[in-house]
Design a protein around this motif. Structure first.
Motif, PDB file in Angstrom:
ATOM      1  N   THR A  43       0.865  -1.174   0.000  1.00 55.75           N
ATOM      2  CA  THR A  43       0.000   0.000   0.000  1.00 55.75           C
ATOM      3  C   THR A  43       0.899   1.219   0.000  1.00 55.75           C
ATOM      4  O   THR A  43       1.808   1.331   0.823  1.00 55.75           O
ATOM      5  CB  THR A  43      -0.930  -0.011   1.228  1.00 55.75           C
ATOM      6  N   VAL A  54      -3.836   7.190  -1.142  1.00 54.11           N
ATOM      7  CA  VAL A  54      -3.495   5.837  -0.725  1.00 54.11           C
ATOM      8  C   VAL A  54      -3.812   4.931  -1.911  1.00 54.11           C
ATOM      9  O   VAL A  54      -4.944   4.945  -2.410  1.00 54.11           O
ATOM     10  CB  VAL A  54      -4.307   5.404   0.522  1.00 54.11           C
ATOM     11  N   CYS A  56      -3.254   0.908  -3.763  1.00 55.52           N
ATOM     12  CA  CYS A  56      -2.985  -0.490  -3.449  1.00 55.52           C
ATOM     13  C   CYS A  56      -2.452  -1.238  -4.668  1.00 55.52           C
ATOM     14  O   CYS A  56      -2.994  -1.114  -5.763  1.00 55.52           O
ATOM     15  CB  CYS A  56      -4.252  -1.164  -2.937  1.00 55.52           C
ATOM     16  N   LEU A 122      -6.678   3.390   6.165  1.00 54.15           N
ATOM     17  CA  LEU A 122      -5.916   2.144   6.105  1.00 54.15           C
ATOM     18  C   LEU A 122      -6.666   1.019   6.806  1.00 54.15           C
ATOM     19  O   LEU A 122      -6.666  -0.117   6.327  1.00 54.15           O
ATOM     20  CB  LEU A 122      -4.517   2.345   6.688  1.00 54.15           C
ATOM     21  N   LEU A 125      -9.421  -0.018   4.345  1.00 54.55           N
ATOM     22  CA  LEU A 125      -8.855  -0.758   3.217  1.00 54.55           C
ATOM     23  C   LEU A 125      -8.426  -2.159   3.634  1.00 54.55           C
ATOM     24  O   LEU A 125      -8.598  -3.112   2.875  1.00 54.55           O
ATOM     25  CB  LEU A 125      -7.661  -0.007   2.620  1.00 54.55           C
ATOM     26  N   GLU A 126      -7.885  -2.281   4.841  1.00 50.33           N
ATOM     27  CA  GLU A 126      -7.435  -3.593   5.320  1.00 50.33           C
ATOM     28  C   GLU A 126      -8.591  -4.576   5.456  1.00 50.33           C
ATOM     29  O   GLU A 126      -8.417  -5.782   5.301  1.00 50.33           O
ATOM     30  CB  GLU A 126      -6.705  -3.438   6.659  1.00 50.33           C
ATOM     31  N   LEU A 131      -3.162  -5.131   3.338  1.00 54.27           N
ATOM     32  CA  LEU A 131      -2.393  -3.930   3.037  1.00 54.27           C
ATOM     33  C   LEU A 131      -0.982  -4.286   2.594  1.00 54.27           C
ATOM     34  O   LEU A 131      -0.386  -3.595   1.775  1.00 54.27           O
ATOM     35  CB  LEU A 131      -2.308  -3.013   4.261  1.00 54.27           C
ATOM     36  N   LEU A 134       3.656  -1.345   3.855  1.00 50.03           N
ATOM     37  CA  LEU A 134       3.212   0.053   3.830  1.00 50.03           C
ATOM     38  C   LEU A 134       4.402   0.935   3.471  1.00 50.03           C
ATOM     39  O   LEU A 134       5.394   0.992   4.204  1.00 50.03           O
ATOM     40  CB  LEU A 134       2.653   0.474   5.186  1.00 50.03           C
TER      41      LEU A 134
END
Length: 177
Positions: A43, A54, A56, A122, A125-126, A131, A134
């Motif tokens: 990520t 952000v 991915c 985050l 998204l997780e 993720l 990072l």
């Protein structure tokens, strides 16, 4: 002589968004840098003055998408232009979250507010997918905000240029030096 990226450029990234032509070259270069230098999935957190994003990248070097938020620069500008008693401030964290003067209150909102927003994004998204690694990048805003995020991130201030170098290297014909 310069080099321009565009359709057909070998990036090492498979862009899986609705319209890949709308993804900026800088974002592609940073993703290529992440894929070339860090374990995937990953990520990418980019905290620049203009925007906080952000993005991915999955384990197969596929660019899955991005979250785009206003950066600390436009947020500060909006505050200063909208309220007659507020003034621009330096991007440094105050000693406490609860400000007792306008400058510390603004800095708390910008620095701690952006860090809290990133923590929340985050976390969300997780819940959708791993993720992974990072990786964070950006300039002054990133250096001010990232230490206040709850998740540890690898800060890479050269990610954009490293990604561009990686893409450039992929354009050489096989066997060429």
């Amino acid at each position: 002589a310069g080099y321009v990226t565009g359709p057909g450029t070998k990036t090492g990234i498979d862009i899986k968004i609705t319209d890949p032509s709308r993804l900026g070259a800088g974002r592609v270069a940073m993703a290529a840098g992440v894929a070339a230098q860090y374990p995937l999935p990953a990520t990418l957190v980019n905290v620049s003055g203009a925007a906080t994003t952000v993005s991915c990248i999955d384990g197969q070097s596929r660019y899955l998408g991005t979250v785009i938020c206003a950066g600390v620069g436009p947020s500060l500008q909006s505050l200063v232009e909208s309220a007659e008693l507020l003034v621009p401030v330096a991007l440094t964290a105050p000693d406490r979250a609860l400000g007792t003067n306008s400058e510390d209150s603004i800095r708390s909102g910008l620095i701690f507010g952006t860090a809290g927003m990133l923590d929340g994004l985050l976390g969300r998204l997780e819940r959708e997918h791993p993720l992974g690694t990072l990786v964070a990048t950006g300039g002054e805003a990133a250096r001010a905000v990232l230490p206040h995020c709850s998740l540890a991130m690898t800060y890479d201030e050269h990610l954009l240029s490293d990604g561009m170098y990686h893409i450039y290297g992929r354009q050489r014909p096989k066997g060429a030096r």
